[in-house]
Design a protein around this motif. Structure first.
Motif, PDB file in Angstrom:
ATOM      1  N   ILE A  84       0.837  -1.193   0.000  1.00 41.03           N
ATOM      2  CA  ILE A  84       0.000   0.000   0.000  1.00 41.03           C
ATOM      3  C   ILE A  84       0.873   1.244   0.000  1.00 41.03           C
ATOM      4  O   ILE A  84       2.082   1.182   0.257  1.00 41.03           O
ATOM      5  N   SER A  85       0.237   2.357  -0.264  1.00 39.03           N
ATOM      6  CA  SER A  85       0.850   3.667  -0.064  1.00 39.03           C
ATOM      7  C   SER A  85       0.103   4.348   1.063  1.00 39.03           C
ATOM      8  O   SER A  85      -1.125   4.477   1.002  1.00 39.03           O
ATOM      9  N   VAL A  86       0.832   4.722   2.128  1.00 41.20           N
ATOM     10  CA  VAL A  86       0.234   5.430   3.259  1.00 41.20           C
ATOM     11  C   VAL A  86       0.329   6.920   2.960  1.00 41.20           C
ATOM     12  O   VAL A  86       1.421   7.475   2.822  1.00 41.20           O
ATOM     13  N   ILE A  87      -0.823   7.572   2.845  1.00 42.72           N
ATOM     14  CA  ILE A  87      -0.887   8.949   2.366  1.00 42.72           C
ATOM     15  C   ILE A  87      -1.138   9.898   3.532  1.00 42.72           C
ATOM     16  O   ILE A  87      -2.072   9.728   4.305  1.00 42.72           O
ATOM     17  N   SER A  88      -0.279  10.877   3.676  1.00 43.30           N
ATOM     18  CA  SER A  88      -0.479  11.934   4.665  1.00 43.30           C
ATOM     19  C   SER A  88      -0.491  13.274   3.941  1.00 43.30           C
ATOM     20  O   SER A  88      -0.395  13.321   2.714  1.00 43.30           O
ATOM     21  N   ALA A  89      -0.585  14.355   4.698  1.00 44.44           N
ATOM     22  CA  ALA A  89      -0.739  15.672   4.084  1.00 44.44           C
ATOM     23  C   ALA A  89       0.437  16.045   3.187  1.00 44.44           C
ATOM     24  O   ALA A  89       0.260  16.669   2.138  1.00 44.44           O
ATOM     25  N   ASP A  90       1.641  15.670   3.586  1.00 39.81           N
ATOM     26  CA  ASP A  90       2.814  16.152   2.854  1.00 39.81           C
ATOM     27  C   ASP A  90       3.638  15.062   2.183  1.00 39.81           C
ATOM     28  O   ASP A  90       4.648  15.339   1.547  1.00 39.81           O
ATOM     29  N   GLN A  91       3.231  13.798   2.320  1.00 36.15           N
ATOM     30  CA  GLN A  91       4.025  12.734   1.720  1.00 36.15           C
ATOM     31  C   GLN A  91       3.217  11.444   1.609  1.00 36.15           C
ATOM     32  O   GLN A  91       2.120  11.329   2.145  1.00 36.15           O
ATOM     33  N   SER A  92       3.790  10.473   0.902  1.00 33.75           N
ATOM     34  CA  SER A  92       3.244   9.126   0.886  1.00 33.75           C
ATOM     35  C   SER A  92       4.410   8.154   1.021  1.00 33.75           C
ATOM     36  O   SER A  92       5.500   8.403   0.503  1.00 33.75           O
ATOM     37  N   ARG A  93       4.183   7.074   1.747  1.00 34.08           N
ATOM     38  CA  ARG A  93       5.231   6.082   1.979  1.00 34.08           C
ATOM     39  C   ARG A  93       4.677   4.703   1.663  1.00 34.08           C
ATOM     40  O   ARG A  93       3.568   4.357   2.068  1.00 34.08           O
ATOM     41  N   ASN A  94       5.469   3.900   0.949  1.00 36.82           N
ATOM     42  CA  ASN A  94       5.053   2.552   0.619  1.00 36.82           C
ATOM     43  C   ASN A  94       5.282   1.617   1.801  1.00 36.82           C
ATOM     44  O   ASN A  94       6.242   1.768   2.560  1.00 36.82           O
ATOM     45  N   ALA A  95       4.371   0.654   1.941  1.00 40.18           N
ATOM     46  CA  ALA A  95       4.461  -0.274   3.053  1.00 40.18           C
ATOM     47  C   ALA A  95       3.734  -1.563   2.694  1.00 40.18           C
ATOM     48  O   ALA A  95       3.067  -1.648   1.662  1.00 40.18           O
ATOM     49  N   VAL A  96       3.889  -2.559   3.566  1.00 39.63           N
ATOM     50  CA  VAL A  96       3.143  -3.805   3.453  1.00 39.63           C
ATOM     51  C   VAL A  96       2.254  -3.938   4.683  1.00 39.63           C
ATOM     52  O   VAL A  96       2.687  -3.667   5.803  1.00 39.63           O
ATOM     53  N   VAL A  97       1.012  -4.342   4.482  1.00 33.74           N
ATOM     54  CA  VAL A  97       0.093  -4.549   5.597  1.00 33.74           C
ATOM     55  C   VAL A  97       0.295  -5.964   6.136  1.00 33.74           C
ATOM     56  O   VAL A  97       0.166  -6.935   5.394  1.00 33.74           O
ATOM     57  N   TYR A  98       0.637  -6.071   7.416  1.00 32.91           N
ATOM     58  CA  TYR A  98       0.857  -7.391   7.989  1.00 32.91           C
ATOM     59  C   TYR A  98      -0.154  -7.755   9.063  1.00 32.91           C
ATOM     60  O   TYR A  98      -0.095  -8.845   9.654  1.00 32.91           O
ATOM     61  N   GLY A  99      -1.135  -6.882   9.320  1.00 33.49           N
ATOM     62  CA  GLY A  99      -2.147  -7.248  10.293  1.00 33.49           C
ATOM     63  C   GLY A  99      -3.085  -6.115  10.645  1.00 33.49           C
ATOM     64  O   GLY A  99      -2.921  -4.968  10.206  1.00 33.49           O
ATOM     65  N   VAL A 100      -4.082  -6.453  11.435  1.00 33.10           N
ATOM     66  CA  VAL A 100      -5.022  -5.493  12.022  1.00 33.10           C
ATOM     67  C   VAL A 100      -5.144  -5.866  13.489  1.00 33.10           C
ATOM     68  O   VAL A 100      -5.430  -7.018  13.825  1.00 33.10           O
TER      69      VAL A 100
END
Length: 326
Positions: free
Chosen positions: A280-296
């Motif tokens: 996924i891409s985690v989107i915030s006001a000033d940037q986005s960072r790629n990550a993997v979702v490993y749980g909830v």
């Protein structure tokens, strides 16, 4: 109003015929008044059959939102909620917020067939055309909810809507964290929770839970960029579907919300997570960072691992699903 009383009678006995005389006796009015009320309902779009020697009957194929139509499907413990259905509204969330500021009690619900200023997250517009969806807002006054706990309302609602969709259709519904419901890879429902917190206590004074669901495709399709992402549950009208779906959601949500042990929904939330195991891409006001979702986790926070190896528990924000991990 006589029209409302007549509609309640018809909704409770959909498909059954009543003579004008029977209706007049039940409602303590004249037969002429009954005829006028029937005419008024027909003008509002209700399909009411009239057969000589049988009387009047609300067609079982009618699919029009009404408080009477919703209440007949509600569990007995929820049938006394303050439920109002409007033909159109600027924003049901805005109307319920006004109710909240005026001291309205928990359980106040406003539902509309259309919104002219529907709102989504991050100030976006929420497309809410006439006649094809259900747009509702519910006033909640939970005890001692902190800001972090407030996300529970949205996640409970997401699970409740998935279950409601699955109850009235053959479709499998999934949740795109934190507030979007997808069916067949298309967004069919958005959830927006707005809240007011006490400055001294730091706890929730009230919350307004807003839910908008696309029951049918708009006549001219979805506009602009929504064509690629938005979908609807059904491609044709289903008997009494809007009332059934609305009641199914309220029954499920209120059951979770009022339960003393209100974490019963968390496993169901995990099971329906559209982002689990994906990049996924985690989107915030000033940037986005790629990550993997490993749980909830048990608070329905999204557990992500960034490309640099660091991890985070997301309580709020926005994500974009990129692709499946190998």
């Amino acid at each position: 109003m006589l029209k409302d009383k007549l509609l309640e009678l018809f909704e409770s006995n959909k498909g059954l015929y009543f003579s004008g005389e029977e209706i007049a006796q039940k409602l303590c009015v004249s037969r002429a008044a009954v005829w006028k009320a029937v005419k008024s309902l027909r003008n509002a779009g209700y399909e009411i059959d009239a057969v000589t020697n049988k009387g009047y009957c609300l067609s079982a194929k009618t699919d029009i939102l009404s408080s009477q139509g919703i209440q007949k499907y509600l569990n007995p413990e929820y049938q006394n909620m303050d439920l109002v259905v409007l033909p159109t509204a600027c924003s049901t969330n805005a109307l319920v917020r006004k109710k909240a500021e005026s001291g309205a009690a928990q359980g106040c619900i406003i539902i509309s067939n259309e919104q002219t200023q529907g709102r989504g997250r991050r100030g976006r517009d929420f497309y809410s055309p006439q006649g094809t969806g259900v747009y509702m807002s519910l006033l909640l006054r939970p005890c001692n909810y902190s800001a972090d706990q407030a996300v529970r309302i949205t996640t409970m609602a997401a699970v409740a809507m998935c279950e409601a969709i699955e109850e009235v259709s053959d479709e499998k519904a999934q949740i795109k964290w934190v507030n979007d419901i997808f069916v067949k890879e298309k967004k069919v429902c958005g959830i927006l929770t707005e809240a007011s917190f006490g400055l001294e206590s730091g706890t929730l004074e009230y919350a307004v839970l807003g839910v908008g669901i696309n029951v049918y495709q708009p006549k001219d399709g979805f506009p602009g960029e929504l064509k690629e992402t938005a979908g609807a549950l059904f491609d044709r009208t289903r008997d009494d579907m809007k009332n059934r779906l609305t009641a199914a959601f309220l029954n499920r949500f209120m059951g979770y919300y009022l339960a003393q042990a209100n974490t019963a929904y968390t496993d169901k939330y995990r099971e329906r997570s559209l982002a689990m195991g994906k990049r996924i891409s985690v989107i915030s006001a000033d940037q986005s960072r790629n990550a993997v979702v490993y749980g909830v986790d048990d608070d329905c926070r999204l557990l992500v691992r960034y490309e640099d190896g660091t991890t985070e528990k997301l309580s709020y924000g926005e994500i974009k699903i990129l692709y499946q991990t190998e």
